[in-house]
Structures are given as C-alpha cells and as structure tokens.
Design a protein around this motif. Structure first.
Motif, short mmCIF file in Angstrom:
data_model
loop_
_atom_site.label_atom_id
_atom_site.label_comp_id
_atom_site.label_asym_id
_atom_site.label_seq_id
_atom_site.Cartn_x
_atom_site.Cartn_y
_atom_site.Cartn_z
N LEU A 1 17.63 -27.55 -9.73
CA LEU A 1 16.30 -26.99 -10.01
C LEU A 1 16.08 -26.80 -11.50
CD1 LEU A 1 15.91 -24.43 -7.10
CD2 LEU A 1 14.80 -26.65 -7.33
N ILE A 2 17.12 -26.36 -12.23
CA ILE A 2 17.02 -26.21 -13.68
C ILE A 2 16.77 -27.58 -14.32
CG2 ILE A 2 18.33 -25.68 -15.78
CD1 ILE A 2 19.62 -23.37 -14.11
N GLU A 3 17.49 -28.59 -13.85
CA GLU A 3 17.29 -29.95 -14.36
C GLU A 3 15.88 -30.44 -14.03
OE1 GLU A 3 19.37 -34.33 -14.12
OE2 GLU A 3 20.49 -32.58 -13.39
N LEU A 4 15.42 -30.18 -12.82
CA LEU A 4 14.06 -30.56 -12.41
C LEU A 4 13.03 -29.91 -13.34
CD1 LEU A 4 12.18 -31.89 -10.24
CD2 LEU A 4 12.20 -29.65 -9.11
N ALA A 5 13.23 -28.63 -13.64
CA ALA A 5 12.28 -27.89 -14.49
C ALA A 5 12.21 -28.46 -15.90
CB ALA A 5 12.67 -26.42 -14.52
N ASN A 6 13.27 -29.12 -16.34
CA ASN A 6 13.34 -29.55 -17.74
C ASN A 6 13.31 -31.07 -17.92
OD1 ASN A 6 13.71 -26.97 -19.35
ND2 ASN A 6 15.08 -26.71 -17.62
N THR A 7 13.04 -31.79 -16.85
CA THR A 7 12.95 -33.26 -16.94
C THR A 7 11.55 -33.65 -17.35
OG1 THR A 7 14.67 -33.58 -15.27
CG2 THR A 7 13.14 -35.40 -15.61
N ARG A 8 11.48 -34.60 -18.25
CA ARG A 8 10.18 -35.12 -18.72
C ARG A 8 9.92 -36.49 -18.11
NH1 ARG A 8 7.85 -32.06 -22.55
NH2 ARG A 8 9.17 -30.46 -23.46
N MET A 9 8.67 -36.77 -17.88
CA MET A 9 8.26 -38.07 -17.35
C MET A 9 8.58 -39.13 -18.40
SD MET A 9 7.02 -39.21 -14.60
CE MET A 9 6.35 -40.72 -13.98
N PRO A 10 9.36 -40.15 -18.05
CA PRO A 10 9.81 -41.12 -19.06
C PRO A 10 8.83 -42.26 -19.34
CG PRO A 10 10.91 -41.54 -16.98
CD PRO A 10 10.06 -40.30 -16.78
N ASN B 1 3.70 -26.88 -1.66
CA ASN B 1 3.96 -25.58 -1.05
C ASN B 1 3.71 -24.40 -1.98
OD1 ASN B 1 5.03 -26.24 1.73
ND2 ASN B 1 6.28 -27.59 0.46
N GLY B 2 3.12 -24.67 -3.14
CA GLY B 2 2.76 -23.60 -4.06
C GLY B 2 3.94 -22.85 -4.65
N LEU B 3 5.03 -23.55 -4.93
CA LEU B 3 6.25 -22.89 -5.39
C LEU B 3 6.50 -23.05 -6.89
CD1 LEU B 3 8.53 -23.94 -2.40
CD2 LEU B 3 7.36 -21.75 -2.76
N GLU B 4 5.48 -23.46 -7.64
CA GLU B 4 5.66 -23.67 -9.08
C GLU B 4 6.17 -22.41 -9.77
OE1 GLU B 4 2.94 -24.56 -7.23
OE2 GLU B 4 1.63 -25.80 -8.45
N LYS B 5 5.77 -21.25 -9.28
CA LYS B 5 6.18 -19.99 -9.93
C LYS B 5 7.70 -19.80 -9.89
CE LYS B 5 5.39 -17.19 -5.79
NZ LYS B 5 4.61 -17.97 -4.88
N LEU B 6 8.38 -20.52 -9.00
CA LEU B 6 9.84 -20.45 -8.96
C LEU B 6 10.48 -21.38 -9.98
CD1 LEU B 6 10.37 -20.46 -5.09
CD2 LEU B 6 10.35 -18.49 -6.62
N ILE B 7 9.76 -22.40 -10.39
CA ILE B 7 10.29 -23.40 -11.32
C ILE B 7 10.02 -23.02 -12.78
CG2 ILE B 7 10.21 -25.84 -12.01
CD1 ILE B 7 11.46 -25.36 -9.24
N TRP B 8 8.83 -22.50 -13.08
CA TRP B 8 8.45 -22.20 -14.47
C TRP B 8 9.47 -21.34 -15.21
CZ3 TRP B 8 5.69 -24.91 -17.51
CH2 TRP B 8 4.60 -25.65 -17.04
N PRO B 9 10.04 -20.29 -14.60
CA PRO B 9 11.02 -19.49 -15.35
C PRO B 9 12.28 -20.26 -15.77
CG PRO B 9 10.24 -18.28 -13.44
CD PRO B 9 9.73 -19.69 -13.31
#
Length: 76
Positions: free
Chosen positions: A12-21, A64-72
């Motif tokens: 999840l941390i990696e997902l939060a910090n991956t940029r579209m290539p 599923n509206g879970l962005e608030k879990l990823i942003w931090p």
C-alpha cells in the motif's frame, strides 16, 4: 470462517508513492489519477505486470471510497 487476504502495508505504501510512467497523466501519483481514467482501464483491460496490478488496486480503492486510507502513506 473465510479468510480474506489483501495487500500488505508495504504494498500500500508503494501504491501510494507510484507515479504513472506514461500517457496523459505521466508523472502523477496513481492516487491522483481521475476515477474515469481508471474506469476506462477497467473496460479496456489493465496493462500486464506490476503497474497493471497497481492500477487495478487503485481502481478498487477509488470505487470503494478508500482514498483517505492511502493519502497518509504518500511521502512528500
């Protein structure tokens, strides 16, 4: 009881910090991609490999509206 497995905290941390290539949103964090863009990928087929899996997971997060879990987890 059915056991449910999901992504690890590290994934999840990696997902939060991956940029579209590539493409229109090149350089943007996957969390910043607009939902309609992810829906389009869902309809057309996600790319193969790790990026495709991450885009599919981000689609589920946004659906599923879970962005608030990823942003931090985004490292500034």
């Amino acid at each position: 009881m059915e056991q449910v497995f999901g992504p690890s905290r590290q994934e999840l941390i990696e997902l939060a910090n991956t940029r579209m290539p590539f493409g229109k949103y090149k350089g943007r964090l996957l969390i910043e991609l607009p939902e309609p863009y992810l829906v389009w990928y869902r309809q057309q087929g996600f790319p193969a490999g790790k990026l495709g899996a991450q885009l599919q997971l981000m689609y589920e997060v946004k659906l599923n509206g879970l962005e608030k879990l990823i942003w931090p987890m985004v490292q500034k």
